[in-house]
Design a protein around this motif. Structure first.
Motif, PDB file in Angstrom:
ATOM      1  N   ASN A 198      30.747  16.480  11.351  1.00 56.80           N
ATOM      2  CA  ASN A 198      31.098  15.089  11.062  1.00 56.80           C
ATOM      3  C   ASN A 198      30.047  13.993  11.925  1.00 56.80           C
ATOM      4  O   ASN A 198      30.523  13.161  12.299  1.00 56.80           O
ATOM      5  N   GLY A 199      28.756  14.448  11.853  1.00 54.90           N
ATOM      6  CA  GLY A 199      27.611  13.777  12.479  1.00 54.90           C
ATOM      7  C   GLY A 199      27.680  13.670  14.181  1.00 54.90           C
ATOM      8  O   GLY A 199      27.333  12.797  14.607  1.00 54.90           O
ATOM      9  N   ALA A 200      28.376  14.612  14.493  1.00 51.95           N
ATOM     10  CA  ALA A 200      28.753  14.466  16.022  1.00 51.95           C
ATOM     11  C   ALA A 200      28.048  15.791  16.860  1.00 51.95           C
ATOM     12  O   ALA A 200      28.388  16.956  16.299  1.00 51.95           O
ATOM     13  N   PHE A 201      27.388  15.601  17.974  1.00 50.30           N
ATOM     14  CA  PHE A 201      26.774  16.461  19.220  1.00 50.30           C
ATOM     15  C   PHE A 201      27.521  16.466  20.206  1.00 50.30           C
ATOM     16  O   PHE A 201      27.952  15.525  20.688  1.00 50.30           O
ATOM     17  N   LEU A 202      27.880  17.837  20.862  1.00 52.33           N
ATOM     18  CA  LEU A 202      28.192  17.975  22.130  1.00 52.33           C
ATOM     19  C   LEU A 202      26.995  18.414  22.977  1.00 52.33           C
ATOM     20  O   LEU A 202      26.319  19.425  22.613  1.00 52.33           O
ATOM     21  N   CYS A 203      26.994  17.717  24.257  1.00 52.63           N
ATOM     22  CA  CYS A 203      25.812  17.857  24.891  1.00 52.63           C
ATOM     23  C   CYS A 203      26.307  18.159  26.318  1.00 52.63           C
ATOM     24  O   CYS A 203      27.379  17.658  26.791  1.00 52.63           O
ATOM     25  N   ILE A 204      25.856  19.351  26.952  1.00 54.01           N
ATOM     26  CA  ILE A 204      26.173  19.634  28.394  1.00 54.01           C
ATOM     27  C   ILE A 204      24.829  19.758  29.365  1.00 54.01           C
ATOM     28  O   ILE A 204      23.721  20.242  28.644  1.00 54.01           O
ATOM     29  N   THR A 205      24.796  19.317  30.433  1.00 54.53           N
ATOM     30  CA  THR A 205      23.568  18.870  31.121  1.00 54.53           C
ATOM     31  C   THR A 205      23.893  19.032  32.757  1.00 54.53           C
ATOM     32  O   THR A 205      24.974  18.500  33.001  1.00 54.53           O
ATOM     33  N   ARG A 206      23.148  19.454  33.483  1.00 53.20           N
ATOM     34  CA  ARG A 206      23.079  19.167  34.977  1.00 53.20           C
ATOM     35  C   ARG A 206      22.114  18.565  35.504  1.00 53.20           C
ATOM     36  O   ARG A 206      21.402  18.492  36.542  1.00 53.20           O
ATOM     37  N   ASP A 207      21.412  17.710  34.627  1.00 47.60           N
ATOM     38  CA  ASP A 207      20.091  16.937  34.863  1.00 47.60           C
ATOM     39  C   ASP A 207      20.688  15.785  36.094  1.00 47.60           C
ATOM     40  O   ASP A 207      21.298  14.971  35.747  1.00 47.60           O
ATOM     41  N   PRO A 208      20.009  15.937  36.987  1.00 45.41           N
ATOM     42  CA  PRO A 208      20.531  14.815  38.018  1.00 45.41           C
ATOM     43  C   PRO A 208      20.183  13.633  37.577  1.00 45.41           C
ATOM     44  O   PRO A 208      20.550  12.425  38.477  1.00 45.41           O
ATOM     45  N   ASN A 209      18.987  13.626  36.863  1.00 42.03           N
ATOM     46  CA  ASN A 209      18.514  12.150  36.518  1.00 42.03           C
ATOM     47  C   ASN A 209      19.025  11.609  35.130  1.00 42.03           C
ATOM     48  O   ASN A 209      18.077  10.885  34.519  1.00 42.03           O
ATOM     49  N   LEU A 210      19.909  12.145  34.755  1.00 44.76           N
ATOM     50  CA  LEU A 210      20.690  11.582  33.343  1.00 44.76           C
ATOM     51  C   LEU A 210      20.748  10.013  33.314  1.00 44.76           C
ATOM     52  O   LEU A 210      21.654   9.698  34.348  1.00 44.76           O
ATOM     53  N   PRO A 211      20.357   9.196  32.455  1.00 44.17           N
ATOM     54  CA  PRO A 211      20.514   7.993  32.594  1.00 44.17           C
ATOM     55  C   PRO A 211      21.967   7.749  32.191  1.00 44.17           C
ATOM     56  O   PRO A 211      22.735   8.490  31.987  1.00 44.17           O
ATOM     57  N   GLU A 212      22.469   6.337  32.807  1.00 44.77           N
ATOM     58  CA  GLU A 212      23.627   5.806  32.535  1.00 44.77           C
ATOM     59  C   GLU A 212      24.015   5.609  30.789  1.00 44.77           C
ATOM     60  O   GLU A 212      22.994   5.631  30.136  1.00 44.77           O
ATOM     61  N   TRP A 213      25.152   6.119  30.393  1.00 50.82           N
ATOM     62  CA  TRP A 213      25.516   6.424  29.071  1.00 50.82           C
ATOM     63  C   TRP A 213      24.880   5.163  28.190  1.00 50.82           C
ATOM     64  O   TRP A 213      24.384   5.272  27.295  1.00 50.82           O
ATOM     65  N   ASP A 214      24.861   3.912  28.695  1.00 49.22           N
ATOM     66  CA  ASP A 214      24.607   2.776  27.825  1.00 49.22           C
ATOM     67  C   ASP A 214      23.184   2.670  27.655  1.00 49.22           C
ATOM     68  O   ASP A 214      22.493   2.226  26.751  1.00 49.22           O
ATOM     69  N   ARG A 215      22.430   3.212  28.929  1.00 42.57           N
ATOM     70  CA  ARG A 215      20.856   3.102  28.890  1.00 42.57           C
ATOM     71  C   ARG A 215      20.456   4.373  27.959  1.00 42.57           C
ATOM     72  O   ARG A 215      19.567   4.316  27.297  1.00 42.57           O
ATOM     73  N   MET A 216      21.133   5.643  27.893  1.00 38.75           N
ATOM     74  CA  MET A 216      21.043   6.450  27.331  1.00 38.75           C
ATOM     75  C   MET A 216      21.053   6.396  25.711  1.00 38.75           C
ATOM     76  O   MET A 216      20.308   6.783  24.772  1.00 38.75           O
ATOM     77  N   GLU A 217      22.149   5.512  25.344  1.00 42.72           N
ATOM     78  CA  GLU A 217      22.138   5.139  24.120  1.00 42.72           C
ATOM     79  C   GLU A 217      21.127   4.350  23.396  1.00 42.72           C
ATOM     80  O   GLU A 217      20.761   4.447  22.435  1.00 42.72           O
ATOM     81  N   ALA A 218      20.844   3.344  24.350  1.00 32.58           N
ATOM     82  CA  ALA A 218      19.474   2.570  23.813  1.00 32.58           C
ATOM     83  C   ALA A 218      18.365   3.115  23.793  1.00 32.58           C
ATOM     84  O   ALA A 218      17.698   3.096  22.791  1.00 32.58           O
ATOM     85  N   GLY A 219      18.341   4.127  24.633  1.00 32.65           N
ATOM     86  CA  GLY A 219      16.746   5.038  24.536  1.00 32.65           C
ATOM     87  C   GLY A 219      17.066   6.011  23.283  1.00 32.65           C
ATOM     88  O   GLY A 219      15.992   6.059  22.796  1.00 32.65           O
ATOM     89  N   LEU A 220      18.022   6.578  23.033  1.00 33.93           N
ATOM     90  CA  LEU A 220      18.062   7.319  21.855  1.00 33.93           C
ATOM     91  C   LEU A 220      17.871   6.736  20.632  1.00 33.93           C
ATOM     92  O   LEU A 220      17.243   6.883  19.679  1.00 33.93           O
ATOM     93  N   GLN A 221      18.512   5.317  20.546  1.00 35.50           N
ATOM     94  CA  GLN A 221      18.385   4.335  19.295  1.00 35.50           C
ATOM     95  C   GLN A 221      16.826   3.962  19.174  1.00 35.50           C
ATOM     96  O   GLN A 221      16.534   3.990  18.221  1.00 35.50           O
TER      97      GLN A 221
END
Length: 314
Positions: free
Chosen positions: A233-256
């Motif tokens: 259904n066009g959806a991915f699940l991700c798991i990470t322990r990256d301590p520098n993971l961007p905030e979700w809104d910044r991550m969404e903007a960066g992915l886009q």
């Protein structure tokens, strides 16, 4: 079940047959090294059903052996379990990224062996229904893809870095130490209005889009820590322990932004019509028996909620 165990420790190779016999698993073969294991695999008229690989071996470690086994015809989807005294996160993440489906921590006991082999048996059955696509072929002219792929299928895109089977991601999350769960973040990433996009493009075009989204994720997130699966259904699940993971809104903007910059090589897919929603990250559920179900559902629902909020604001 025909099993191959690979370990450079003679004691382990003597111990395993006795343990497997107690678990009524009598068709066990052993090899003392990676090169010897590859020779055995290629010499078999009847392929092995499952492989147990020691991680820490000289000459060729278990992670490299796992990677090479995955290139042998007929072994693309066979269950591979890692036998490891290395329970550090990076070693285990690398093993899963190389194609491992599960792991057993040393020192192990009969119950450990029995439980994880039974899990491998379920994987062996379920793998026969998984539609496997080699992502390297999708940009080539004349590539044939299965015509019966549906939007809900958990297609496995082989040769996309850090993308693993949903079943394997569940095994990985299940075995995380409860005391370390707060160090992990799980989040969903979904293609907005995936049904419309699936209907307006070819099968190959949609699969190429999925590959582009997955590769964009690995560009944005620190890969030594990232594992992900495609859940349909066009959806991915991700798991990470990256301590520098961007905030979700910044991550969404960066992915886009990264996705917008790509040439998707598809005439029937309008790039400007593609947008993504990223759900707010969560820690894996503490209850081991419910961890996969509850964690996966919550992470995916948060991506759906994000899309709904964008639609409401439009």
């Amino acid at each position: 079940m025909k099993i191959l165990a690979v370990d450079d420790d003679p004691f382990i190779l003597e111990l395993l047959p006795a343990m497997f016999e107690q678990a009524d698993l009598n068709d066990l073969h052993t090899a003392p090294s990676g090169p010897a294991a590859l020779d055995m695999i290629k010499a078999q008229k009847v392929p092995f059903d499952c492989m147990l690989l020691d991680v820490d071996m000289p000459e060729m470690d278990g992670i490299e052996l796992c990677r090479r086994i995955r290139t042998v015809p007929g072994y693309e989807d066979k269950p591979i379990l890692m036998l490891t005294a290395k329970t550090d996160s990076i070693s285990i993440e690398k093993a899963f990224a190389a194609g491992a489906n599960d792991y057993i921590a040393k020192p192990f006991n009969l119950k450990d062996i029995y439980n994880r082999i039974r899990v491998a048996e379920r994987l062996l059955v379920s793998s026969k229904t998984i539609k496997r696509i080699d992502a390297n072929d999708l940009s080539k002219e004349g590539t044939q893809v299965p015509e019966d792929i549906t939007l809900g299928d958990k297609v496995f895109l082989a040769n996309v870095g850090r993308l693993i089977l949903s079943f394997s991601l569940g095994n990985y999350i299940t075995q995380l130490d409860r005391s370390e769960l707060d160090n992990y973040q799980v989040f969903g990433v979904s293609i907005d209005d995936a049904e419309r996009i699936f209907e307006q493009t070819s099968q190959q075009g949609f699969l190429h889009l999925l590959t582009s989204v997955a590769e964009t994720l690995t560009d944005l997130i620190t890969c030594p820590h990232l594992l992900m699966s495609y859940e349909g259904n066009g959806a991915f699940l991700c798991i990470t322990r990256d301590p520098n993971l961007p905030e979700w809104d910044r991550m969404e903007a960066g992915l886009q932004a990264k996705l917008d910059a790509l040439d998707l090589l598809s005439d029937d897919l309008k790039q400007e019509s593609i947008s993504l929603s990223v759900g707010t990250p969560i820690a894996p559920n503490a209850n081991r028996t419910q961890r996969v179900k509850k964690t996966f559902e919550r992470a995916l629902s948060r991506a759906e909620m994000r899309y709904a909020s964008k639609c409401a604001a439009a």
